[in-house]
Design an enzyme around this catalytic site. Structure first.
Site: not given
Ligand code: ZN
Lengths: 249, 442
Positions: A132, A194
């Protein structure tokens, strides 16, 4: 014959399921940027259930969410896939973030190998997994210059030969080796930037609004009100601050 | 082994003194002690007769730990606890260093420890808590844990470690049925705390629990509560406590004891923290539990460092609001009685992604006098779209602070500073206040 109402309609898809991390801010920002320039906006929220008259939508927004929410949104997205494809083919601008972007693509391969069919609005495929990445995100867009935001993803996106939002300057982007970010062709913009991406990047908001307006022939009465000029100056400083010393985990 | 412990304690203490002289309290001494003697923390904690109570959750850990420690002390037990924010292994070890004898013995009956949810699994293994109190799962530091579901899974593992008691917030979407999601233990008693629906629904942003998607076996509020907030008046709350030993489910209201407690400040979240602390004390003490001692303990409690704290600067009181996460900021904004006359905001990269400010209701503010810190411009954009005037943005913290403090005293109330943890520490230092000991920032 009555004149067509001079209102821009924004379709906000699944605000309840897909609205992680302030992403509904994008819808507020689109609305205010249009309204302050004299063009009223109606926001239509769709959370599934009884079908709306999707054909009224001038602009479509779908946000992100955790994998649990993505899985729940999946059948709901598939149920309206034909409507969404129609809207896209008809030139209505789309802004799709994270999980919403993935669901509007062709296919998602989950971490366990399971494959989900997407709505097929964006010609992209997603693969979950890998490390991530979490941190500031800086992209250089040929159309808009520096675009900044926050990246938080555990997936890869394959956009094939298609156009992107821009080249990654800081962060990871679509692929394992940093290269390009998102998808941007004609009226379709998808990204893993985001949060309220439009807050720091008002140029993106205006570009989406312009695409929507020109399709309908809608005009602003005041293209550059003072309130927006001062906000855009603040956003320019925000981009500068992030781009000058981006950080990640 | 004993020699190693002594070395760990002595070296750790020396480092602690050195760190204090330098003006920086921290987790460093604990870190060094753990390097010299890795078993130091585990072994010392294991020797505490009444064991460990672990307190975790997204928000309110420090306040609740402080409340619970006070309640247990009021019952006559010697309590070891970690200072606010010192909730990682090295922070707990640092706190131990100041209290153990050179041979590593701790003079305490019970340990009441705030633990970081991200380290919960590891800490649960190390500390083997008899009792676990879980407060809430809120959208907290998503950049750190990414998804509320993951936080829920981590807290589930902490809950599963409890052997004697598990105390859960029934108003939380994730915690209301957490007991059913983990393996049961015959020795474990599960109890709940909560509030009457009118108070829970009436809190302007509820209890700010994170959204939960997918299957749930219980609706928030649906479990019978061992301790329930039944009334709230400013910074005073009334708690109804179910007698120890009665099954929580079939207690009629008349059998419950009602007590009035003082909260650190206005706000339903503080009332729920107090209910959680009382429910945990009830679970831990059993027949020894006396409801009236809860009132007495909370009456005398000092405000936990940094939450609603008043700093005195050149004879003027300044209120500090900690912006730890979206939920705590929202609850603290909601608890403001009127829009403050003078407001200052400082946020830096300790809050890496302030995107969530677009989910926050800032209507408690009617303007902001100054914003500083590296995230200042992002906040300024947000206030721009909200139509909340911003007088000045200056990334130079010292200059911005100076300008704010130069404002004449407000006609009513006091100056308010909304700060993230890192900026709070920096600004305290700039103003000449002693730094917080304990380290391992929350
Ligand atoms: Zn995402």
């Amino acid at each position: 014959m009555a004149a067509a109402p001079q209102t821009l309609r924004i379709l906000h898809l699944f605000p309840r399921l897909l609205g992680l991390n302030g992403e509904s801010g994008n819808v507020d920002i689109l609305r205010l940027r249009s309204e302050w320039r004299g063009l009223p906006v109606e926001v239509i929220a769709y959370d599934g259930g009884a079908p709306l008259r999707f054909d009224d939508a001038d602009l479509v927004f779908i946000g992100s969410g955790p994998v649990s929410a993505e899985l729940l949104a999946h059948p709901l997205v598939l149920a309206i896939a034909p409507d969404l494809k129609q809207l896209a083919a008809d030139g209505r601008p789309f802004l799709a973030i994270g999980a919403g972007f993935q669901l509007l693509g062709d296919r998602i391969t989950l971490e366990g190998g399971e494959v989900l069919e997407g709505a097929g609005v964006f010609p992209i495929t997603t693969r979950h997994g890998g490390t991530r990445v979490v941190g500031d995100f800086v992209v250089e867009s040929p159309r808009l210059g520096t675009v900044v935001g926050f990246e938080n993803r555990g997936s890869f996106v394959d956009v094939g030969p298609h156009g992107t939002l821009g080249r990654v300057v800081y962060g990871r982007g679509n692929t394992e080796t940093p290269g390009e970010e998102g998808f941007w062709e004609d009226n379709l913009l998808g990204t893993h930037m985001h949060g309220p991406i439009l807050a720091n990047n008002p140029g993106l908001a205006d570009s989406l609004l312009d695409t929507a307006r020109s399709r309908r022939g809608l005009q602003y009465t005041d293209a550059a009100p003072e309130a927006l000029r001062s906000i855009d100056e603040r956003a320019r400083h925000a981009r500068g601050t992030i781009a000058a010393s981006p950080l990640s985990e | 082994m004993a020699i190693r412990t002594t070395a760990a304690v002595l070296v750790g203490r020396a480092v602690r003194v050195a760190a204090r002289l330098r003006g920086g309290g921290s987790a460093i001494p604990g870190n060094i002690a753990l390097k010299i003697d890795p078993g130091f923390l585990e072994r010392t904690i294991a020797s505490i007769p009444d064991g460990v109570v672990a307190v975790s959750g997204s928000n309110g850990k420090s306040t609740t730990t402080n409340m619970l420690a006070a309640i247990i002390r009021a019952h006559g037990l010697k309590v070891f606890t970690n200072p606010s924010g010192g909730n990682l292994p090295q922070g707990i070890a640092s706190a131990l260093l100041s209290e153990v004898t050179v041979s590593g013995r701790l003079d305490a009956d019970i340990a009441i420890l705030e633990i970081d949810e991200g380290y919960g699994t590891r800490l649960a293994e190390l500390l083997k808590p008899k009792t676990v109190l879980l407060l809430n799962i809120q959208i907290d530091q998503l950049n750190r844990y990414h998804e509320p579901d993951r936080v829920a899974a981590m807290l589930g593992r902490v809950a599963a470690a409890s052997t004697d008691g598990l105390i859960l917030n029934r108003e939380d979407n994730f915690l209301v049925d957490l007991d059913a999601q983990i393996p049961g233990r015959p020795s474990r008693t599960v109890s709940f705390f909560g509030g009457v629906p009118s108070l829970v629904d009436g809190a302007s942003h509820g209890v700010a629990s994170a959204d939960r998607f997918g299957a749930a076996s219980a609706v928030p509020g649906s479990r019978p509560a061992a301790v329930e907030v039944v009334a709230l008046d400013g910074a005073r709350a009334t708690l109804a406590i179910t007698p120890v030993g009665t099954p929580d489910g079939d207690t009629d209201a008349a059998a419950r004891t009602e007590i009035e407690v003082r909260l650190p400040a206005r706000g339903m979240h503080y009332a729920l923290d107090a209910a959680g602390a009382a429910a945990a004390a009830r679970s831990v003490l059993g027949d020894r539990f006396r409801p009236e001692l809860v009132s007495r303990a909370l009456d005398t409690l000092e405000t936990v460092y940094g939450r609603g704290e008043l700093l005195e600067v050149e004879g003027e009181q300044i209120e500090i609001i900690m912006m730890k996460n979206p939920a705590s900021l929202q609850l603290n904004l909601d608890s403001l009685e009127t829009a403050p006359e003078q407001v200052f905001l400082a946020v830096d990269e300790g809050t890496p992604d302030p995107s969530w400010i677009y989910d926050i209701d800032f209507s408690a503010l009617d303007h902001v006098d100054g914003i500083t810190g590296s995230k200042a411009w992002q906040f300024a954009v947000r206030f721009g779209y909200l139509g909340i005037p911003v007088v000045a943005v200056d990334l130079d913290v010292k200059a911005a602070l100076k300008q704010f403090l130069a404002l004449p005293r407000p006609a009513s109330g006091h100056k308010v500073m909304i700060l993230n943890y890192e900026q709070m520490m920096l600004i305290r230092k700039i103003l000449g206040f002693k730094e917080l000991e304990g380290g391992g920032a929350a």
